[in-house]
Motif scaffolding. Structure first.
Motif, PDB file in Angstrom:
ATOM      1  N   SER A 230     -48.150 -36.930  54.273  1.00  0.00           N
ATOM      2  CA  SER A 230     -48.032 -35.628  53.739  1.00  0.00           C
ATOM      3  C   SER A 230     -46.508 -35.207  53.619  1.00  0.00           C
ATOM      4  O   SER A 230     -46.196 -34.259  53.298  1.00  0.00           O
ATOM      5  CB  SER A 230     -48.590 -34.708  55.050  1.00  0.00           C
ATOM      6  OG  SER A 230     -47.821 -34.885  56.162  1.00  0.00           O
ATOM      7  N   CYS A 231     -45.742 -36.343  53.852  1.00  0.00           N
ATOM      8  CA  CYS A 231     -44.407 -35.982  53.496  1.00  0.00           C
ATOM      9  C   CYS A 231     -43.871 -36.121  52.123  1.00  0.00           C
ATOM     10  O   CYS A 231     -43.985 -37.024  51.435  1.00  0.00           O
ATOM     11  CB  CYS A 231     -43.434 -37.048  54.346  1.00  0.00           C
ATOM     12  SG  CYS A 231     -41.627 -37.056  54.136  1.00  0.00           S
ATOM     13  N   GLU A 232     -43.283 -34.951  51.886  1.00  0.00           N
ATOM     14  CA  GLU A 232     -42.984 -34.730  50.239  1.00  0.00           C
ATOM     15  C   GLU A 232     -41.759 -35.942  50.007  1.00  0.00           C
ATOM     16  O   GLU A 232     -42.181 -36.539  48.781  1.00  0.00           O
ATOM     17  CB  GLU A 232     -42.288 -33.349  50.021  1.00  0.00           C
ATOM     18  CG  GLU A 232     -41.905 -33.110  48.571  1.00  0.00           C
ATOM     19  CD  GLU A 232     -41.243 -31.724  48.535  1.00  0.00           C
ATOM     20  OE1 GLU A 232     -41.283 -30.975  49.451  1.00  0.00           O
ATOM     21  OE2 GLU A 232     -40.953 -31.389  47.377  1.00  0.00           O
ATOM     22  N   PHE A 233     -40.967 -36.294  50.689  1.00  0.00           N
ATOM     23  CA  PHE A 233     -39.829 -36.891  50.413  1.00  0.00           C
ATOM     24  C   PHE A 233     -40.021 -38.462  50.411  1.00  0.00           C
ATOM     25  O   PHE A 233     -39.300 -39.312  49.652  1.00  0.00           O
ATOM     26  CB  PHE A 233     -38.538 -36.764  51.320  1.00  0.00           C
ATOM     27  CG  PHE A 233     -37.824 -35.208  50.594  1.00  0.00           C
ATOM     28  CD1 PHE A 233     -37.514 -35.131  49.530  1.00  0.00           C
ATOM     29  CD2 PHE A 233     -37.427 -34.190  51.886  1.00  0.00           C
ATOM     30  CE1 PHE A 233     -36.978 -33.858  49.141  1.00  0.00           C
ATOM     31  CE2 PHE A 233     -37.094 -33.138  51.480  1.00  0.00           C
ATOM     32  CZ  PHE A 233     -36.554 -32.907  49.875  1.00  0.00           C
ATOM     33  N   CYS A 234     -40.986 -38.798  51.318  1.00  0.00           N
ATOM     34  CA  CYS A 234     -41.643 -40.309  51.230  1.00  0.00           C
ATOM     35  C   CYS A 234     -42.451 -40.616  50.163  1.00  0.00           C
ATOM     36  O   CYS A 234     -42.782 -41.568  49.985  1.00  0.00           O
ATOM     37  CB  CYS A 234     -41.968 -40.564  52.435  1.00  0.00           C
ATOM     38  SG  CYS A 234     -41.057 -40.393  53.841  1.00  0.00           S
ATOM     39  N   ASN A 235     -42.869 -39.535  49.321  1.00  0.00           N
ATOM     40  CA  ASN A 235     -43.752 -39.753  48.324  1.00  0.00           C
ATOM     41  C   ASN A 235     -43.531 -39.123  47.113  1.00  0.00           C
ATOM     42  O   ASN A 235     -44.500 -38.438  46.293  1.00  0.00           O
ATOM     43  CB  ASN A 235     -45.264 -39.301  48.933  1.00  0.00           C
ATOM     44  CG  ASN A 235     -45.817 -39.655  50.006  1.00  0.00           C
ATOM     45  OD1 ASN A 235     -46.265 -41.158  49.809  1.00  0.00           O
ATOM     46  ND2 ASN A 235     -45.663 -39.234  51.224  1.00  0.00           N
TER      47      ASN A 235
ATOM     48  N   ARG B 115     -33.614 -40.969  56.336  1.00  0.00           N
ATOM     49  CA  ARG B 115     -34.629 -41.201  57.564  1.00  0.00           C
ATOM     50  C   ARG B 115     -35.354 -39.767  57.672  1.00  0.00           C
ATOM     51  O   ARG B 115     -34.783 -38.584  57.560  1.00  0.00           O
ATOM     52  CB  ARG B 115     -34.255 -41.755  58.713  1.00  0.00           C
ATOM     53  CG  ARG B 115     -33.105 -40.773  59.601  1.00  0.00           C
ATOM     54  CD  ARG B 115     -32.534 -41.443  60.571  1.00  0.00           C
ATOM     55  NE  ARG B 115     -31.688 -40.580  61.454  1.00  0.00           N
ATOM     56  CZ  ARG B 115     -31.926 -39.581  62.476  1.00  0.00           C
ATOM     57  NH1 ARG B 115     -33.149 -39.650  62.968  1.00  0.00           N
ATOM     58  NH2 ARG B 115     -31.018 -39.007  62.962  1.00  0.00           N
ATOM     59  N   HIS B 116     -36.503 -39.843  58.309  1.00  0.00           N
ATOM     60  CA  HIS B 116     -37.024 -38.602  59.081  1.00  0.00           C
ATOM     61  C   HIS B 116     -36.188 -38.035  60.003  1.00  0.00           C
ATOM     62  O   HIS B 116     -35.731 -38.734  61.168  1.00  0.00           O
ATOM     63  CB  HIS B 116     -38.506 -39.092  59.628  1.00  0.00           C
ATOM     64  CG  HIS B 116     -39.441 -39.425  58.709  1.00  0.00           C
ATOM     65  ND1 HIS B 116     -40.301 -40.372  58.931  1.00  0.00           N
ATOM     66  CD2 HIS B 116     -39.317 -39.240  57.192  1.00  0.00           C
ATOM     67  CE1 HIS B 116     -41.112 -40.768  57.838  1.00  0.00           C
ATOM     68  NE2 HIS B 116     -40.509 -39.882  56.780  1.00  0.00           N
ATOM     69  N   CYS B 117     -35.829 -36.847  59.993  1.00  0.00           N
ATOM     70  CA  CYS B 117     -34.965 -36.229  60.970  1.00  0.00           C
ATOM     71  C   CYS B 117     -35.057 -34.645  60.780  1.00  0.00           C
ATOM     72  O   CYS B 117     -35.051 -34.171  59.694  1.00  0.00           O
ATOM     73  CB  CYS B 117     -33.425 -36.563  60.641  1.00  0.00           C
ATOM     74  SG  CYS B 117     -32.367 -35.558  61.638  1.00  0.00           S
TER      75      CYS B 117
ATOM     76  N   THR C 210     -46.110 -33.756  58.097  1.00  0.00           N
ATOM     77  CA  THR C 210     -45.921 -34.313  59.580  1.00  0.00           C
ATOM     78  C   THR C 210     -44.390 -35.022  59.994  1.00  0.00           C
ATOM     79  O   THR C 210     -44.068 -35.302  61.020  1.00  0.00           O
ATOM     80  CB  THR C 210     -47.128 -35.577  59.541  1.00  0.00           C
ATOM     81  OG1 THR C 210     -46.872 -36.356  58.311  1.00  0.00           O
ATOM     82  CG2 THR C 210     -48.456 -35.129  59.770  1.00  0.00           C
ATOM     83  N   CYS C 211     -43.676 -34.998  58.791  1.00  0.00           N
ATOM     84  CA  CYS C 211     -42.407 -35.488  58.911  1.00  0.00           C
ATOM     85  C   CYS C 211     -41.456 -34.634  58.243  1.00  0.00           C
ATOM     86  O   CYS C 211     -41.821 -34.131  57.082  1.00  0.00           O
ATOM     87  CB  CYS C 211     -42.092 -36.829  58.759  1.00  0.00           C
ATOM     88  SG  CYS C 211     -42.127 -37.448  56.937  1.00  0.00           S
ATOM     89  N   ALA C 212     -40.187 -34.620  58.375  1.00  0.00           N
ATOM     90  CA  ALA C 212     -39.291 -33.842  57.861  1.00  0.00           C
ATOM     91  C   ALA C 212     -37.878 -34.570  57.580  1.00  0.00           C
ATOM     92  O   ALA C 212     -37.671 -35.232  58.271  1.00  0.00           O
ATOM     93  CB  ALA C 212     -38.916 -32.373  58.312  1.00  0.00           C
ATOM     94  N   HIS C 213     -37.298 -34.230  56.504  1.00  0.00           N
ATOM     95  CA  HIS C 213     -35.967 -34.762  56.378  1.00  0.00           C
ATOM     96  C   HIS C 213     -35.058 -33.769  56.141  1.00  0.00           C
ATOM     97  O   HIS C 213     -35.234 -32.852  55.169  1.00  0.00           O
ATOM     98  CB  HIS C 213     -35.838 -35.713  54.929  1.00  0.00           C
ATOM     99  CG  HIS C 213     -36.827 -36.843  54.962  1.00  0.00           C
ATOM    100  ND1 HIS C 213     -36.590 -37.841  54.715  1.00  0.00           N
ATOM    101  CD2 HIS C 213     -38.315 -36.675  54.805  1.00  0.00           C
ATOM    102  CE1 HIS C 213     -37.475 -38.978  54.824  1.00  0.00           C
ATOM    103  NE2 HIS C 213     -38.690 -38.063  55.050  1.00  0.00           N
ATOM    104  N   VAL C 214     -33.853 -33.775  56.842  1.00  0.00           N
ATOM    105  CA  VAL C 214     -32.778 -32.899  56.860  1.00  0.00           C
ATOM    106  C   VAL C 214     -32.305 -32.923  55.279  1.00  0.00           C
ATOM    107  O   VAL C 214     -32.024 -33.983  54.844  1.00  0.00           O
ATOM    108  CB  VAL C 214     -31.675 -33.171  57.919  1.00  0.00           C
ATOM    109  CG1 VAL C 214     -30.174 -32.448  57.409  1.00  0.00           C
ATOM    110  CG2 VAL C 214     -31.879 -32.939  59.243  1.00  0.00           C
TER     111      VAL C 214
HETATM  112 ZN   LIG Z   1     -40.495 -38.489  54.931  1.00  0.00          ZN
END
Ligand SMILES: [Zn+2]
Length: 155
Positions: free
Chosen positions: A3-8, A44-46, A95-99
């Protein structure tokens, strides 16, 4: 992390990547409401600024300096609005976020891209959140090439 936008990001999104450092990625934003609008994303996720490591701040400092230099040179931007909001990840319940930071270059004078003239109607005031995209896709590509070229020369 499905569900992470930036990883996908799609390959379509990834084509707007114009700078990568050890800890950050810089994309030209799809919405060009302010010409040259970019997004600087932690690799990274942060979830918060307070969770960034000192090396990441160092690298961010270098990235900010470089971006402001490149956009000043390439587009003659007068100054920059930087924001770190982190609201969308909550809205979408990711489920994860990226600054990440939104960079909106601001212009005292008009700016010309692909033979079209643009004005920063709100210059010296808070940016408008509901402003429409100003660039058609062809002009967006021209802008990307200008920034990428300048970035390659100055980095
Ligand atoms: Zn991510």
């Amino acid at each position: 992390m499905g569900s992470c936008e930036f990883c996908n990001l799609s390959s379509e999104d990834e084509q707007w990547l114009f700078y990568t450092s050890d800890f950050w990625k810089v994309y030209l934003a799809d919405k060009q409401d302010y010409i040259g609008r970019c997004i600087v994303v932690s690799r990274r996720h942060c979830e918060s600024l307070s969770s960034l490591y000192l090396q990441e701040w160092d690298d961010l400092k270098y990235t900010i300096d470089l971006l402001e230099k490149v956009i000043s040179k390439a587009l003659d931007a007068t100054m920059f609005n930087w924001t770190c909001l982190m609201n969308n990840a909550q809205k979408k319940n990711e489920t994860c976020a990226h600054v990440h930071f939104h960079l909106r270059p601001r212009y005292k004078e008009s700016i010309k891209i692909n033979d079209q003239v643009y004005y920063d109607e709100e210059f010296a005031h808070h940016y408008k959140n509901d402003k429409e995209n100003k660039l058609d896709s062809e002009s967006g590509e021209v802008l990307f090439k200008i920034l990428k070229h300048c970035m390659t020369k100055m980095n």
